[in-house]
Design an enzyme around this catalytic site. Sequence first.
Site, PDB file in Angstrom:
ATOM      1  N   ASP A 378     -10.861  -7.352  -3.428  1.00  0.00           N
ATOM      2  CA  ASP A 378     -10.443  -5.956  -3.403  1.00  0.00           C
ATOM      3  C   ASP A 378     -10.545  -5.449  -1.973  1.00  0.00           C
ATOM      4  O   ASP A 378     -11.314  -5.973  -1.166  1.00  0.00           O
ATOM      5  CB  ASP A 378     -11.337  -5.132  -4.330  1.00  0.00           C
ATOM      6  CG  ASP A 378     -10.854  -3.700  -4.459  1.00  0.00           C
ATOM      7  OD1 ASP A 378      -9.654  -3.445  -4.218  1.00  0.00           O
ATOM      8  OD2 ASP A 378     -11.680  -2.833  -4.787  1.00  0.00           O
ATOM      9  N   ARG A 584      -4.748   6.610   4.960  1.00  0.00           N
ATOM     10  CA  ARG A 584      -4.459   6.936   3.568  1.00  0.00           C
ATOM     11  C   ARG A 584      -3.973   8.379   3.538  1.00  0.00           C
ATOM     12  O   ARG A 584      -4.719   9.309   3.875  1.00  0.00           O
ATOM     13  CB  ARG A 584      -5.698   6.751   2.709  1.00  0.00           C
ATOM     14  CG  ARG A 584      -5.446   6.954   1.224  1.00  0.00           C
ATOM     15  CD  ARG A 584      -6.703   6.670   0.420  1.00  0.00           C
ATOM     16  NE  ARG A 584      -7.087   5.260   0.461  1.00  0.00           N
ATOM     17  CZ  ARG A 584      -8.113   4.768  -0.208  1.00  0.00           C
ATOM     18  NH1 ARG A 584      -8.866   5.553  -0.950  1.00  0.00           N
ATOM     19  NH2 ARG A 584      -8.403   3.491  -0.122  1.00  0.00           N
ATOM     20  N   THR A 664      -4.897  -4.037  -3.455  1.00  0.00           N
ATOM     21  CA  THR A 664      -5.097  -2.641  -3.078  1.00  0.00           C
ATOM     22  C   THR A 664      -4.051  -1.772  -3.749  1.00  0.00           C
ATOM     23  O   THR A 664      -2.964  -2.242  -4.097  1.00  0.00           O
ATOM     24  CB  THR A 664      -5.011  -2.466  -1.545  1.00  0.00           C
ATOM     25  OG1 THR A 664      -5.145  -1.093  -1.217  1.00  0.00           O
ATOM     26  CG2 THR A 664      -3.674  -2.962  -1.004  1.00  0.00           C
TER      27      THR A 664
END
Length: 957
Positions: A378, A584, A664
């Site tokens: 991850d 992000r 992701t």
Amino acid sequence: PLGGLPLRPLIHRVSLPGKCCEWLRCCGGGEPRPRTVWLGHPEKRDQRYPRNVINNQKYNFFTFLPGVLFNQFKYFFNLYFLLLACSQFVPEMRLGALYTYWVPLGFVLAVTVIREAVEETRCYVRDREVNCQAYSRLTARGQPPVFLFITQNQRVPADMIFLRTSEKNGSCFLRTDQLDGETDWKLRLPVACTQRLPTAADLLQIRSYVYAEEPNIDIHNFVGTFTREDSDPPISESLSIENTLWAGTVIASGTVVGVVLYTGRELRSVMNTSNPRSKIGLFDLEVNCLTKILFGALVVVSLVMVALQHFAGRWYLQIIRFLLLFSNIIPISLRVNLDMGKIVYSWVIRRDSKIPGTVVRSSTIPEQLGRISYLLTDKTGTLTQNEMVFKRLHLGTVAYSLDSMDEVQSHIFSVYTQQSQDPPAQKGPTLTTKVRRTMSSRVHEAVKAIALCHNVTPVYESNGVTDQAEAEKQYEDSCRVYQASSPDEVALVQWTESVGLTLVGRDQSSMQLRTPGDQILNFTILQIFPFTYESKRMGVIVRDESTGEITFYMKGADVVMAGIVQYNDWLEEECGNMAREGLRVLVVAKKSLAEEQYQDFEARYVQAKLSVHDRSLKVATVIESLEMEMELLCLTGVEDQLQADVRPTLETLRNAGIKVWMLTGDKLETATCTAKNAHLVTRNQDIHVFRLVTNRSEAHLELNAFRRKHDCALVISGDSLEVGAGTPPTGSSWECASLPALGRGGDGGNDVSMIQESDCGVGVEGKAVFSSVFYFASVPLYQGFLIIGYSTIYTMFPVFSLVLDKDVKSEVAMLYPELYKDLLKGRPLSYKTFLIWVLISIYQGSTIMYGALLLFESEFVHIVAISFTSLILTELLMVALTIQTWHWLMTVAELLSLACYIASLVFLHEFIDVYFIATLSFLWKVSVITLVSCLPLYVLKYLRRRFSPPSYSKLTS
């Protein structure tokens, strides 16, 4: 018992989702159905629940022995020895005493049974520790207990509805990492009407019931209602995932009170599990395959022997006798050494100081750490720290980064202090002032939206100087920490604090912000729409107490927000630019609502939430009626910090030939940037973006396009991966391990292969050779204890000591991860290597047998003495030949085995002439045979290392 509920906690086992409905039906549970849990209705408490205990064991008392034996004998290697031992009960097939076959097999099975028993005992102890945890119950005299108290850091024992909390903000946080693998805390809210009760004891005085959907595997959604009947009119509240406490989660804050809905096999966590299974590694499968090849060779040789006798007499019985006679070509000691080696490697892993706290759950596959081809990881929390840092605020016409945040702070300060700073003599604002006020207003609206649109709760903790109550009353900055289910939201709120707008208070119905001038702004929370993986956005409706204005704020991913905000020409481009920097990105928007507009929405929203059929669809439809033509305020960009050692770790894995897959949920550009920053992808490496495919044919064409590229990284979406599942890029199987587990991967595979090589390479062909010399007779050369001793005490210790062998030191292996590539090729167990050892064994077997025949003195027992002693010495020397790094225990093992053989000669007069072995004639004959058997191999080994050394030898020289 709680109305039929055995109150033992139950936690889940992590594995792939199973078919829960069929499982419930086959276990006698019937079709899953919705249920009603009655509170304050003793006469209606007839609901029965499954037994709520944890059981992670593979077997129970009755199935242990049959299960272990079945798992052993379902593979050909072990089944072969079982059939071999059973055949000795037939007189026509018996070649010797029964114990010569059953003692080695019994020893192998005993080792396996003891190992499985130890693991099952450890599992039972862990289960019992959890099953015996105590919980407090809320009950009235004469009534069965109904409610459970769960305190901070306690595990939730069953699937429950959240009724009350001790937290002043009226909510609590859960740690769900043992349920869904995520480290972020999850916010949970109690039922509103029970939270408003004065005390927890008042729960016993109300008459109510909970309606819940049927048990299912979905851990992210829940549909139910809570109805209180003793109020006028009755109160009904909708229940969603925010009101649940799933078993296996841990209370992270405060004390909660809940009522149990599901237990046992009906738990969400249990429905998402499959039964534990016995694992077998690639190495065992390869040994099993080679065993079949050897057995095929035995059949061929047996047929040849019978054919040379012209199939005379009962030739079919002779075939079986030859199969039994040659059975030692497949040594049972190999099974013993493999099992013991696995146990040692598991013990070494547990005791390794470089990976403290490591728990070996299965001791049957430790060698797999030396054969890892693919590693799945991850991104968030594994490659990154899951600690976000605010990096960018973009308003469309202007962007602010870390080095210009003082300008944002200046704008916020000017908005709240503008009136007092305006000169009284100035008749009208200048153009510059108007532009600044416009920009300040835009910045202020964006910052205020970020400060209000979240699920963050400020918590005040005592710092030793100011008590908690006083700190909360004064909003003491030094005592405040932020709690949230996402580090993104904490980073955003911390940033708004840094620029002057601070979140200082929050509960279920209100929020308080503090301005740069220490003014407190109060907002009433009217509605919250939490983030979900399906919606990819969250929203909040608040009322400003000072103005009465109602505002709907929303933030989310650009892919969904693009269709919600008003038309603009910069959103898509700037989102892409920020994503390529590894940020992000969240899109923030707002919409002002009139009072009538909100009242109409609230009525429809409450009605939709009370629905028990198609609730999600109805609620989404009502919310979407507000999500139109929203005003785009800004874009925010946060960055997740990489783990400190992730770059050297990924470089090591890449150099070792291990292919790493990063999973992701980020945008493609963000994921690509993170992969480059983490050195998962080199800066000059090409990247192939797997286009979206809809069927296997398209996936096959895209895979071929990828295969044609050299040294290229692959980026693929989850949808395309699901379509192409079963056709991974290299055609190999995927094998997973956690990053820290690779710490000793370099040694394990090599050592296990050493054991394999030596066991395949000792003189196992001697008895075949004997039969061909003595007129193809199906009689054994070595009988009784000689066979048992050869399989156990005479040879086991030196071969087993190879677990201590190392090609290179662990420090060198970590310094040169390229060495790991040799393990991935599987050369120590390739068919070429296997064939070489077969040829060596034929040479040694022939040398020992014909040497003994040429040098024996008239008595058959002398052949046994010479050949068997030469065989034992050859075995010990061959083990020494394979050793790369000597350990003192290896020397002890060699000498101990030799001593055991010499000492046992006193008791073997039935098979060996004790007086003969004490003569000089015996000694020189054995020495010559052993020298001829082993010296050529030592010479070949020297020449090979001299002119074609292995890669690791260059590092040790």
